[in-house]
Design a protein around this motif. Structure first.
Motif, mmCIF file in Angstrom:
data_model
loop_
_atom_site.group_PDB
_atom_site.id
_atom_site.type_symbol
_atom_site.label_atom_id
_atom_site.label_comp_id
_atom_site.label_asym_id
_atom_site.label_seq_id
_atom_site.Cartn_x
_atom_site.Cartn_y
_atom_site.Cartn_z
ATOM 1 N N ASN A 136 67.558 49.451 26.066
ATOM 2 C CA ASN A 136 68.518 50.199 26.870
ATOM 3 C C ASN A 136 69.919 50.189 26.268
ATOM 4 O OD1 ASN A 136 66.509 50.756 28.727
ATOM 5 N ND2 ASN A 136 66.981 48.981 29.981
ATOM 6 N N LEU A 137 70.449 49.007 26.074
ATOM 7 C CA LEU A 137 71.834 48.926 25.622
ATOM 8 C C LEU A 137 72.001 49.464 24.200
ATOM 9 C CD1 LEU A 137 72.956 45.481 27.086
ATOM 10 C CD2 LEU A 137 73.502 47.760 27.925
ATOM 11 N N GLU A 138 71.110 49.102 23.317
ATOM 12 C CA GLU A 138 71.221 49.567 21.936
ATOM 13 C C GLU A 138 71.084 51.083 21.862
ATOM 14 O OE1 GLU A 138 71.949 48.001 19.025
ATOM 15 O OE2 GLU A 138 72.314 46.186 20.196
ATOM 16 N N ILE A 139 70.151 51.629 22.606
ATOM 17 C CA ILE A 139 69.965 53.083 22.627
ATOM 18 C C ILE A 139 71.191 53.762 23.217
ATOM 19 C CG2 ILE A 139 68.619 54.949 23.670
ATOM 20 C CD1 ILE A 139 66.159 53.145 23.339
ATOM 21 N N SER A 140 71.721 53.186 24.269
ATOM 22 C CA SER A 140 72.930 53.754 24.884
ATOM 23 C C SER A 140 74.093 53.737 23.916
ATOM 24 C CB SER A 140 73.293 52.997 26.151
ATOM 25 O OG SER A 140 72.308 53.149 27.128
#
Length: 181
Positions: free
Chosen positions: A161-165
Motif C-alpha cells: 500500500n504505502l510503497e505503491i502510493s
C-alpha cells in the motif's frame, strides 16, 4: 560428642577391673584375654563411629552433587532464555529470518533443559515452579510468533500500500513538473 562417649565407656570398662581384687588373682593368660577383649570392644566402637561418619560424608557429597547438577541446569536454562530474549530484541530491530531461527534454536534448547530439570528435580515446590516456567516459556513463544505475524502484516501493508502510493505520488509529481503552462 562421640569421643566423650567412647572415653566414658572405656573408663567404665577399665575402672571396675582395677578396683576388683579378683582381677588381681586371675592368671596372666586371662588378664591378657580380657585386655585384648576390651581393646577389641573399643576398636569396634571406633569402627562403628567411623562408618557412620563416612556415611554422613557420603550423603553430603551426594547432596552436593545433586545441588551442583540442578544449579547447572538452572544456569543453562537462564543462559538460553537470555539468548532467546536477545533474539527477540534483534528481530524487533532487523525483522530478519535469521533472528527467528536463532529464537527457535534457543527456545528448543531452553525447553530441553526444562524437561531435564523436570526429570532430575523431585522437590514438590521446585517442580511446581518448573511447570509454571514451562507454561510461561510456551506463552513467550506464542507471543513472539504473534509479533512476527504482526510484523509481517505491517511489512505487507508497507510494501503493498504505502510503497505503491508513494510511487504513484512521485509519478504524479513528475508529471506535474513536466507540464508546461
Amino acid at each position: 560428642m562421640y569421643s566423650w562417649f567412647i572415653f566414658g565407656i572405656s573408663i567404665l570398662v577399665l575402672i571396675p577391673f582395677k578396683r576388683n581384687l579378683m582381677f588381681l588373682n586371675l592368671s596372666i593368660k586371662l588378664k591378657l584375654i580380657l585386655s585384648f577383649l576390651s581393646i577389641l570392644v573399643l576398636v569396634i566402637i571406633l569402627s562403628t563411629y567411623g562408618i557412620f561418619g563416612i556415611n554422613k560424608a557420603s550423603n553430603g557429597f551426594i547432596n552436593y552433587r545433586a545441588m551442583a547438577k540442578n544449579s547447572l541446569l538452572v544456569t543453562s536454562i537462564q543462559s538460553n532464555l537470555l539468548n532467546t530474549k536477545m533474539s527477540v530484541q534483534e528481530y524487533l530491530i532487523t525483522t530478519k529470518q535469521d533472528e527467528i531461527d536463532e529464537f527457535t534454536n534457543s527456545f528448543n534448547k531452553t525447553s530441553s533443559f526444562i524437561q531435564q530439570s523436570k526429570k532430575s528435580i523431585h522437590h514438590p515446590l521446585l517442580l511446581k515452579d518448573i511447570k509454571q516456567m514451562e507454561i510461561d516459556i510456551k506463552m513467550y513463544q506464542t507471543n513472539f510468533f504473534q509479533v512476527v505475524d504482526f510484523m509481517n502484516r505491517i511489512n505487507d501493508i508497507v510494501d503493498k500500500n504505502l510503497e505503491i502510493s508513494v510511487i504513484n505520488i512521485e509519478k504524479s509529481l513528475t508529471t506535474l513538473k513536466n507540464i508546461e503552462i
